[in-house]
Design an enzyme around this catalytic site. Structure first.
Site, short mmCIF file in Angstrom:
data_model
loop_
_atom_site.label_atom_id
_atom_site.label_comp_id
_atom_site.label_asym_id
_atom_site.label_seq_id
_atom_site.Cartn_x
_atom_site.Cartn_y
_atom_site.Cartn_z
N ASP A 229 0.84 -1.19 0.00
CA ASP A 229 0.00 0.00 0.00
C ASP A 229 0.88 1.24 0.00
O ASP A 229 1.83 1.33 0.79
CB ASP A 229 -0.90 -0.01 1.24
CG ASP A 229 -2.01 1.02 1.18
OD1 ASP A 229 -1.70 2.19 0.89
OD2 ASP A 229 -3.17 0.66 1.42
N LYS B 176 -0.93 14.38 -15.25
CA LYS B 176 -2.11 15.20 -15.17
C LYS B 176 -3.32 14.31 -14.85
O LYS B 176 -3.26 13.10 -15.09
CB LYS B 176 -2.31 15.97 -16.47
CG LYS B 176 -2.92 15.17 -17.62
CD LYS B 176 -3.37 16.06 -18.72
CE LYS B 176 -4.19 15.31 -19.76
NZ LYS B 176 -5.51 14.91 -19.32
N HIS C 297 1.64 14.69 -21.74
CA HIS C 297 2.22 14.02 -22.91
C HIS C 297 2.07 14.84 -24.18
O HIS C 297 2.86 14.69 -25.11
CB HIS C 297 1.60 12.64 -23.10
CG HIS C 297 0.22 12.65 -23.68
ND1 HIS C 297 -0.91 12.83 -22.92
CD2 HIS C 297 -0.21 12.53 -24.97
CE1 HIS C 297 -1.97 12.82 -23.70
NE2 HIS C 297 -1.58 12.63 -24.94
N LYS D 159 4.77 15.78 -27.99
CA LYS D 159 4.45 15.43 -29.36
C LYS D 159 5.29 16.25 -30.34
O LYS D 159 5.46 17.46 -30.17
CB LYS D 159 2.96 15.66 -29.64
CG LYS D 159 2.05 14.63 -29.01
CD LYS D 159 0.61 14.93 -29.34
CE LYS D 159 -0.31 13.82 -28.87
NZ LYS D 159 -0.15 12.58 -29.65
N GLU E 254 -12.34 13.97 -31.65
CA GLU E 254 -12.17 12.53 -31.57
C GLU E 254 -13.46 11.84 -32.01
O GLU E 254 -14.55 12.22 -31.56
CB GLU E 254 -11.83 12.10 -30.14
CG GLU E 254 -10.50 12.63 -29.63
CD GLU E 254 -10.25 12.18 -28.20
OE1 GLU E 254 -9.50 11.20 -28.01
OE2 GLU E 254 -10.80 12.80 -27.27
N ASP F 147 -10.23 17.86 -19.00
CA ASP F 147 -9.42 16.77 -19.54
C ASP F 147 -8.43 17.24 -20.60
O ASP F 147 -7.27 16.80 -20.60
CB ASP F 147 -10.35 15.71 -20.13
CG ASP F 147 -9.60 14.45 -20.57
OD1 ASP F 147 -8.62 14.09 -19.90
OD2 ASP F 147 -10.00 13.85 -21.57
N HIS G 30 -3.86 20.57 -22.48
CA HIS G 30 -3.37 20.39 -23.86
C HIS G 30 -3.60 21.63 -24.72
O HIS G 30 -2.68 22.16 -25.35
CB HIS G 30 -4.08 19.21 -24.54
CG HIS G 30 -3.87 17.90 -23.89
ND1 HIS G 30 -2.83 17.61 -23.04
CD2 HIS G 30 -4.59 16.73 -23.99
CE1 HIS G 30 -2.91 16.36 -22.64
NE2 HIS G 30 -3.96 15.81 -23.20
N LYS H 6 -15.64 14.58 -27.95
CA LYS H 6 -15.67 13.17 -28.33
C LYS H 6 -16.92 12.88 -29.16
O LYS H 6 -17.88 13.64 -29.15
CB LYS H 6 -15.65 12.29 -27.07
CG LYS H 6 -14.33 12.39 -26.30
CD LYS H 6 -14.29 11.43 -25.15
CE LYS H 6 -12.93 11.46 -24.45
NZ LYS H 6 -11.83 10.97 -25.31
#
Length: 460
Positions: free
Chosen positions: A86, A139, A169, A173, A207, A226, A231, A317
């Site tokens: 733990d 994040k 991330h 890129k 997306e 998100d 981003h 999305k």
């Protein structure tokens, strides 16, 4: 100041989904390139042995096309160690200190929910494992401004700011880095890259997929948290920042922080929220959910270069295509020299940021062959790079191991970005339904109406 190079990599959350899908393939690539030459210690509470952990990592590599007898895979697997327990148990951290052996400058990667960050950092500090080390955190960096500030305070109890690597991330890129390179290495761009020539800027992250089994996670974040707060705002900063005063990491991050501080905090009429039809039937989603799976927003920068230039961001999305694209529209010439019939669409710069294609293009006009002064719109391709590239996680983990913070978010930048969206996070704004395969709810059209409407990237 932190040390030059890490001598061990400790992965908390080593049996989780992120590690299986992204981190182990990146570690394999780092071993193959010679960048990773230190022990890798997995920490999790799965009740596994080190052999079971190795089989798990081997399975992850096979899923990503790595051959069973690949030399880099063999090297990675042989470097693995495992500590089960733990994260909130002092005994787990004591066993980790033993597993580190003589390593003095480990890199801790926290691939765990943010709610556990404090427990892990406090455990490392209590066990004497934080001194001389670095920590990578995934994040989201909080849920709002107050929680981001609390998270930063918790991290700093064990690690100074220069030892904290907040990984997004998207910053790793190749296409996102190319925005900076294209801007600051091409002399033809700078004279027109300002409010005198730019009509508007649009950034779309679309997306075709839905939440893909991550309904429970998405219920906690939504589209604004998100991808926009992190981003998309970083992409915006790359587009609008001033040239860094020097080549160091802090010179770049200073300019990005200035952009965030210059953005007006969002108001209710700057934002439209949407939710795709069928989202509430996804596993883990509240049947009465009001979480946004789509957002469209209008932003203004109060800066000398960009005052009064509208910037539009759209992300969602279940949209009509999967693409991330930037369109910088220029103002029209002051006169229609060849008459109204010869007027062409405005010039533009278009940056395709993926997922499958990287491109930079310029929209222009050219004359039709013949006697009349009539023309057509054309697109000049500046860059269309399809060569294999280093993955974002490979690049960022490699940088963290060597202590290069250039592509990581800094504390002041994180908090400044939260200040932009914080005023609208808890407002009871309507959530407009939209059909899957569309470009979002019709209500979003009003956001960009004065700029001629939204630019819709094509599929592929």
């Amino acid at each position: 100041m932190s040390v030059a190079r890490s001598d061990a990599l400790v992965l908390f959350g080593a049996t989780g989904d992120l590690a299986r899908r992204k981190l182990f393939p990146a570690l394999h690539a780092l071993v193959r390139s010679g960048t990773l030459r230190v022990p890798v210690i997995g920490v999790a509470r799965s009740g596994w042995s080190v052999d079971e952990f190795r089989r798990h990592v081997s399975g992850s590599l096979r899923e990503h096309g790595v051959a069973a007898h690949d030399a880099a895979a063999d090297t990675l697997l042989s470097s693995l160690r495992y500590v089960d327990g733990d994260y909130r148990d002092d005994e787990t951290h004591r066993r980790l200190r033993v597993a580190l052996q003589d390593a003095q400058h480990p890199l801790y990667y926290l691939a765990v929910p943010p709610s556990l960050f404090t427990s892990v950092v406090d455990g490392l500090e209590a066990a004497g494992g934080a001194a001389g080390a670095r920590v990578v955190v995934e994040k989201p960096f909080g849920r709002d401004l107050a929680s981001a500030q609390a998270l930063n305070r918790a991290l700093h109890r064990g690690f100074p700011e220069d030892a904290v690597f907040r990984i997004d991330h998207y910053l790793g890129k190749e296409a996102v880095q190319n925005l900076l390179y294209f801007r600051f290495t091409n002399a033809f761009l700078e004279p027109v890259w300002n409010r005198n020539y730019v009509q508007s800027i649009q950034i779309t992250m679309a997306e075709e997929i839905g939440v893909e089994g991550r309904g429970r996670f998405y219920e906690e974040v939504g589209a604004l948290r998100d991808v926009v707060q992190n981003h998309m705002l970083h992409v915006l900063a790359h587009l609008t920042m001033e040239p860094p005063a020097g080549a160091g990491a802090d010179a770049l991050r200073d300019e990005k922080s200035k952009v965030f501080r210059s953005i007006r905090p969002l108001a209710a009429d700057d934002l439209v929220r949407g939710q795709y039809d069928g989202y509430r039937a996804e596993p883990g989603v509240d049947p009465a959910s009001t979480v946004d799976t789509f957002v469209a927003l209008r932003i203004f920068l109060d800066s000398w270069r960009w005052a009064d230039v509208p910037i539009f961001i759209r992300a969602g999305k279940r949209l009509a295509a999967t693409a991330t694209e930037v369109l910088v529209a220029l103002k029209r010439p002051p006169q229609a020299v060849f008459g109204p019939a010869a007027v062409s669409p405005p010039n533009y710069f278009r940056f395709r940021l993926g997922p499958d294609r990287v491109a930079v293009a310029i929209g222009a006009s050219t004359k039709h062959a013949g006697t009349s002064m009539a023309g057509e719109a054309i697109e000049l391709s500046v860059c269309n790079d399809r060569t294999p590239e280093m993955t974002a996680y490979e690049r960022l983990i490699g940088d963290a191991l060597t202590g290069d913070p250039t592509l990581f978010a800094r504390e002041d930048g994180v908090e400044a970005a939260w200040r932009i969206v914080d005023p609208v996070l808890h407002l009871p704004l309507a959530v407009h339904p939209y059909p899957a395969g569309s470009w979002g709810p019709p209500a979003a059209d009003a956001i960009a109406a004065h700029a001629g409407g939204w630019h819709c990237p094509v599929r592929g």
